[in-house]
Design a protein around this motif. Structure first.
Motif, PDB file in Angstrom:
ATOM      1  N   ASP A   1       0.839  -1.212   0.000  1.00  9.30           N
ATOM      2  CA  ASP A   1       0.000   0.000   0.000  1.00  9.30           C
ATOM      3  C   ASP A   1       0.869   1.255   0.000  1.00  9.30           C
ATOM      4  OD1 ASP A   1      -2.143  -1.677   0.044  1.00  9.30           O
ATOM      5  OD2 ASP A   1      -2.516  -1.476   2.203  1.00  9.30           O
ATOM      6  N   PHE A   2       1.929   1.215   0.794  1.00 11.69           N
ATOM      7  CA  PHE A   2       2.846   2.357   0.856  1.00 11.69           C
ATOM      8  C   PHE A   2       3.505   2.594  -0.499  1.00 11.69           C
ATOM      9  CE2 PHE A   2       7.439   3.206   1.141  1.00 11.69           C
ATOM     10  CZ  PHE A   2       7.405   4.531   1.530  1.00 11.69           C
ATOM     11  N   LEU A   3       3.959   1.514  -1.122  1.00 13.22           N
ATOM     12  CA  LEU A   3       4.645   1.668  -2.410  1.00 13.22           C
ATOM     13  C   LEU A   3       3.681   2.193  -3.481  1.00 13.22           C
ATOM     14  CD1 LEU A   3       6.833  -1.579  -2.442  1.00 13.22           C
ATOM     15  CD2 LEU A   3       7.641   0.780  -2.181  1.00 13.22           C
ATOM     16  N   ARG A   4       2.412   1.740  -3.429  1.00 15.06           N
ATOM     17  CA  ARG A   4       1.445   2.192  -4.444  1.00 15.06           C
ATOM     18  C   ARG A   4       1.152   3.678  -4.287  1.00 15.06           C
ATOM     19  NH1 ARG A   4      -2.355  -2.909  -4.486  1.00 15.06           N
ATOM     20  NH2 ARG A   4      -1.078  -4.263  -5.808  1.00 15.06           N
TER      21      ARG A   4
ATOM     22  N   GLU B   1       4.913   8.884  -3.877  1.00 15.89           N
ATOM     23  CA  GLU B   1       4.965   9.846  -4.980  1.00 15.89           C
ATOM     24  C   GLU B   1       6.191   9.625  -5.837  1.00 15.89           C
ATOM     25  OE1 GLU B   1       4.673  13.924  -3.913  1.00 15.89           O
ATOM     26  OE2 GLU B   1       2.755  13.554  -2.880  1.00 15.89           O
ATOM     27  N   TRP B   2       7.253   9.172  -5.175  1.00 15.56           N
ATOM     28  CA  TRP B   2       8.504   9.003  -5.918  1.00 15.56           C
ATOM     29  C   TRP B   2       9.198   7.741  -5.453  1.00 15.56           C
ATOM     30  CZ3 TRP B   2      13.473   8.155  -4.869  1.00 15.56           C
ATOM     31  CH2 TRP B   2      14.358   8.309  -5.936  1.00 15.56           C
ATOM     32  N   LEU B   3       9.649   6.951  -6.403  1.00 22.76           N
ATOM     33  CA  LEU B   3      10.454   5.760  -6.081  1.00 22.76           C
ATOM     34  C   LEU B   3      11.669   5.756  -7.009  1.00 22.76           C
ATOM     35  CD1 LEU B   3       7.708   2.979  -5.778  1.00 22.76           C
ATOM     36  CD2 LEU B   3       9.140   3.877  -3.923  1.00 22.76           C
ATOM     37  N   PRO B   4      12.760   5.167  -6.550  1.00 26.67           N
ATOM     38  CA  PRO B   4      13.909   5.095  -7.459  1.00 26.67           C
ATOM     39  C   PRO B   4      13.534   4.287  -8.701  1.00 26.67           C
ATOM     40  CG  PRO B   4      14.527   4.370  -5.235  1.00 26.67           C
ATOM     41  CD  PRO B   4      13.043   4.513  -5.257  1.00 26.67           C
ATOM     42  N   ASP B   5      14.211   4.554  -9.811  1.00 25.48           N
ATOM     43  CA  ASP B   5      13.988   3.832 -11.056  1.00 25.48           C
ATOM     44  C   ASP B   5      14.129   2.334 -10.857  1.00 25.48           C
ATOM     45  OD1 ASP B   5      13.346   5.454 -13.071  1.00 25.48           O
ATOM     46  OD2 ASP B   5      15.222   5.249 -14.173  1.00 25.48           O
ATOM     47  N   GLN B   6      15.188   1.956 -10.183  1.00 26.65           N
ATOM     48  CA  GLN B   6      15.478   0.558  -9.944  1.00 26.65           C
ATOM     49  C   GLN B   6      15.731   0.379  -8.470  1.00 26.65           C
ATOM     50  OE1 GLN B   6      15.592  -1.943 -12.073  1.00 26.65           O
ATOM     51  NE2 GLN B   6      16.232  -1.244 -14.091  1.00 26.65           N
ATOM     52  N   PHE B   7      15.027  -0.564  -7.847  1.00 28.60           N
ATOM     53  CA  PHE B   7      15.394  -0.954  -6.488  1.00 28.60           C
ATOM     54  C   PHE B   7      15.069  -2.418  -6.322  1.00 28.60           C
ATOM     55  CE2 PHE B   7      11.222  -0.910  -4.250  1.00 28.60           C
ATOM     56  CZ  PHE B   7      10.453  -0.325  -5.231  1.00 28.60           C
ATOM     57  N   TYR B   8      15.800  -3.093  -5.471  1.00 30.11           N
ATOM     58  CA  TYR B   8      15.730  -4.552  -5.413  1.00 30.11           C
ATOM     59  C   TYR B   8      15.332  -5.059  -4.033  1.00 30.11           C
ATOM     60  CZ  TYR B   8      18.277  -3.238  -9.452  1.00 30.11           C
ATOM     61  OH  TYR B   8      18.629  -2.605 -10.599  1.00 30.11           O
ATOM     62  N   HIS B   9      15.439  -4.181  -3.043  1.00 28.81           N
ATOM     63  CA  HIS B   9      15.095  -4.557  -1.681  1.00 28.81           C
ATOM     64  C   HIS B   9      14.279  -3.453  -1.040  1.00 28.81           C
ATOM     65  CE1 HIS B   9      18.958  -6.992  -1.909  1.00 28.81           C
ATOM     66  NE2 HIS B   9      18.081  -7.878  -1.534  1.00 28.81           N
TER      67      HIS B   9
ATOM     68  N   LEU C   1       5.049  -3.731  -7.833  1.00 28.34           N
ATOM     69  CA  LEU C   1       4.686  -3.443  -6.449  1.00 28.34           C
ATOM     70  C   LEU C   1       4.043  -2.076  -6.293  1.00 28.34           C
ATOM     71  CD1 LEU C   1       7.685  -4.869  -4.441  1.00 28.34           C
ATOM     72  CD2 LEU C   1       5.265  -5.369  -4.046  1.00 28.34           C
ATOM     73  N   SER C   2       4.416  -1.134  -7.156  1.00 29.39           N
ATOM     74  CA  SER C   2       3.945   0.232  -6.925  1.00 29.39           C
ATOM     75  C   SER C   2       2.771   0.616  -7.826  1.00 29.39           C
ATOM     76  CB  SER C   2       5.100   1.220  -7.091  1.00 29.39           C
ATOM     77  OG  SER C   2       5.707   1.056  -8.350  1.00 29.39           O
TER      78      SER C   2
END
Lengths: 461, 461
Positions: A170-173, A176-184, B204-205
């Protein structure tokens, strides 16, 4: 024509080399000042390939392309451009283009882009950034050069330790901003200390009610922001890490390093090792000018000149001996050359073993012993061969004995020097790749000439 | 004591080197046949570190550890063990331990583990696998050595192109088996052709209703199963890939390669380059025995002996000249040595540029021209220096002129040879790192001696 071009681009991707005909077409369009065609040709290329292109063409051609097409350059291309021409390219861009390009980038890429620039150019780029980004970049720049702190990206996806999979999704959805690539997703305690990593694969496959702490990876390694970037690359390769949290002196989370950055560092470290072993400035690149190249290589050649003169001084001591038996002058380079080669073999293996942390207290004496025994065995083999060859060549068994003994001595000494020189350099904190070669060949030249000519004057005269 | 040990293990992780005291303690426990203590010491170590330990200790110590603790070895440790001792370790394990260890592994790791084993050992391991795994491994082994087909993992997480994020998550939650690590869900069409990659972060997002096709990565590259693994590593590094689908001749999905495997290959390729440049067998390792080491190095030293004799034959032509002026014997190694060093500098830069695909049709002539000009400028500089030194040393201006001219000639030739030899080797399909060094130093020795002694006999006598 456009279709034929597209096909060519396809084929070129297969062996990952810039296609000669495509480069030709790009340079043609540039010469004809056909900006539309130039854009059309460059547009499908990956940023890394455009950067390679700019590096491979001449300075004149590069300036012409940048004049016609520079406004379309983006941040990704800039980060891919080799340091050798980076300043030149940055200086050629209109300030607004540069500012836009830089604003797209993650903090680690901005750091990578500007860390080697001169103060004024650095300031200009920092000024183009928004305040929070600027602060982030300046914080990274406060870490030492070649440290994990410079390499890391400050944007980390974290979650409190009590969260469930559902809360995380829910938080990720909503983010507003997430890194382009993240794995963990990194779990942090209330003091912002990282306590575990959850892979995205596990978050996706676990029930919503699962607690993150229960699906953490078993292996969890944090990296100090002050760790040398070479050691960071080593750790990624050794422990198959994909991303690892970076912590400050108080073990607080300050950033994350991902494997693609570690892979670049590994590649650069190798490049440095190989160039240093050959006595070439480690910054040298294919796009350097004649003068830069001369400036990089001349110092090493000068050091080599000094050591060569030293070896010659040894020969000079035996001028009288050579005068009486010129065959010695004919044969002496063989002894020196074999020693130099054997020494280089040993030292290369030693330098690699040190770089991969495979030469340690536990095995150093066994390795030294092995190298010296190998040196003596090789010395023995070539003593016999060269002894026989020299005896027949100059019809003198005694000359054969002399060169055989000298060969045995020099190849044994070469092994000793080949392993002890890099070990000593490492011990005193120098890079074993840097000057080993010169030291070792100096030893083998001096010992080779001295043992051969010395034995000759004792035995033959 | 156990706590002190734990602390030590902590410290050791910081510089990623095996801690000497820990190794000492492990060897102590082994000598005292204290199996419980040995397990306790080895248990906290990463598989890669245990493998390093087994490589660094002596064969005698290794056999003792495996006798006491071998039943606890797992598949991960086996895949980390260097080829040099892999056969020995595998042969020492009880068949049931080996079978259990191998069954834990992904198909790519099994392939990596067994591809270099002898037929009977390979069969024994294949027999231990369940039927589907065995078939998967055999299919991979059908691809050529060093190909993407051997490197890839056959287990891929795929989704039909019409799926939504919600359907994907539901599928992943229900999946009985998923790879340990995966970074993308690969979209496939009904013919099982990969058509796009979606990062787990986007799945996920994004809202549950999003279609996967709408959140695919812009960049999408597939890799042919027949692609050389070195090119695969290059592509990962060049294009910052994290995982890439592997396809067969019909563009059908057959597996996936992840960046950690590509990073290992990049590391191995570098190792090979550096060892080949030094004339050391590329398979050499710190755990090789004396005899293996001699067997690897002797052939290269033998080639060097032949070229050294060739250079001596050139000197022999001028025996009369040297007899009249022994100073020539003193000075001639300087000309040869400077040429050898300058040539090595050029060839190392050329070999690296070829390996990184930065030396292409578009810039080859410019690079050749640059190298030759650099060679002439360096030649000029050292001609002046050595001319002056020789004139004073042997009080003869003419001797100074001779060595100056020879230096200029040899450093120019060195540059030519340094770039043309690797280019030619690449052109005929050989590895430019492999034999360049020998070719180039042969040229610089022969040209150095011939030009110096030849000019001396023309000008001085």
């Amino acid at each position: 024509m456009a279709e034929a071009q597209a096909e060519e681009t396809e084929r070129e991707e297969e062996d990952y080399r810039l296609d000669g005909e495509l480069v030709e077409a790009i340079l043609d369009a540039t010469e004809q000042e056909d900006a539309a065609r130039l854009s059309e040709l460059l547009e499908p290329l990956h940023a890394a390939d455009i950067a390679d292109l700019l590096e491979q063409i001449s300075g004149h051609e590069r300036r012409a392309i940048l004049r016609l097409w520079g406004r379309e350059i983006d941040g990704e291309i800039l980060t891919e451009i080799d340091e050798g021409i980076r300043e030149e390219v940055l200086a050629s861009l209109p300030p607004d283009v540069l500012a836009d390009a830089v604003r797209e980038l993650d903090s680690d890429d901005v750091v990578d882009l500007i860390e080697d620039l001169e103060e004024p150019q650095q300031e200009a780029i920092l000024d183009a950034l928004d305040e929070p980004d600027r602060v982030a970049v300046e914080k990274s720049l406060a870490y030492p050069e070649y440290s994990a702190g410079r390499l890391m990206q400050r944007e980390v996806v974290t979650a409190p330790e009590h969260w469930t999979v559902g809360e995380t999704i829910d938080f990720l959805r909503k983010a507003e901003w997430l890194p382009d690539q993240f794995y963990h997703v990194t779990l942090v305690d209330p003091g912002h200390h990282p306590i575990g990593n959850v892979t995205l694969g596990r978050i996706l496959s676990a029930p919503r009610a699962s607690k993150l702490v229960d699906i953490c990876e078993d292996e969890f390694r944090t990296i100090s922001a002050y760790q040398d970037e070479g050691d960071v690359a080593y750790a990624f390769n050794q422990y198959h890490l994909i991303s690892a949290p970076v912590v400050d002196e108080d073990d607080r989370l300050v950033g994350v390093i991902t494997i693609d950055d570690a892979m670049s560092v590994l590649d650069e470290e190798h490049e440095e090792d190989i160039l240093r072993l050959a006595g070439v400035g480690e910054e040298s690149s294919i796009s350097d000018t004649v003068l830069e190249t001369v400036r990089q290589r001349l110092p090493w050649l000068f050091v080599n000149l000094l050591t060569a003169i030293l070896a010659s001084a040894v020969i000079a001591v035996f001028e009288g001996t050579i005068q009486k038996l010129v065959a010695l002058a004919v044969l002496m380079p063989i002894v020196a050359s074999m020693g130099g080669n054997a020494g280089t073999q040993t030292l290369t293996v030693a330098v690699r073993a040190l770089a991969t942390k495979n030469l340690t207290e536990s095995n150093v004496w066994r390795v030294v012993r092995r190298e010296v025994i190998v040196g003596m065995l090789n010395g023995l083999a070539f003593a016999v061969v060269m002894g026989v060859v020299a005896s027949f060549w100059f019809s003198g068994a005694q000359l054969g004995v002399v060169i055989a003994l000298a060969m045995l001595i020099n190849l044994s000494v070469a092994a000793f020097a080949g392993i002890l020189v890099p070990l000593t350099l490492e011990k005193v904190g120098a890079d074993p790749a840097l000057a080993s070669g010169t030291f070792v060949t100096t030893v083998t030249d001096v010992v080779g000439f001295f043992s051969f000519l010395g034995l000759a004057s004792l035995i033959l005269l």
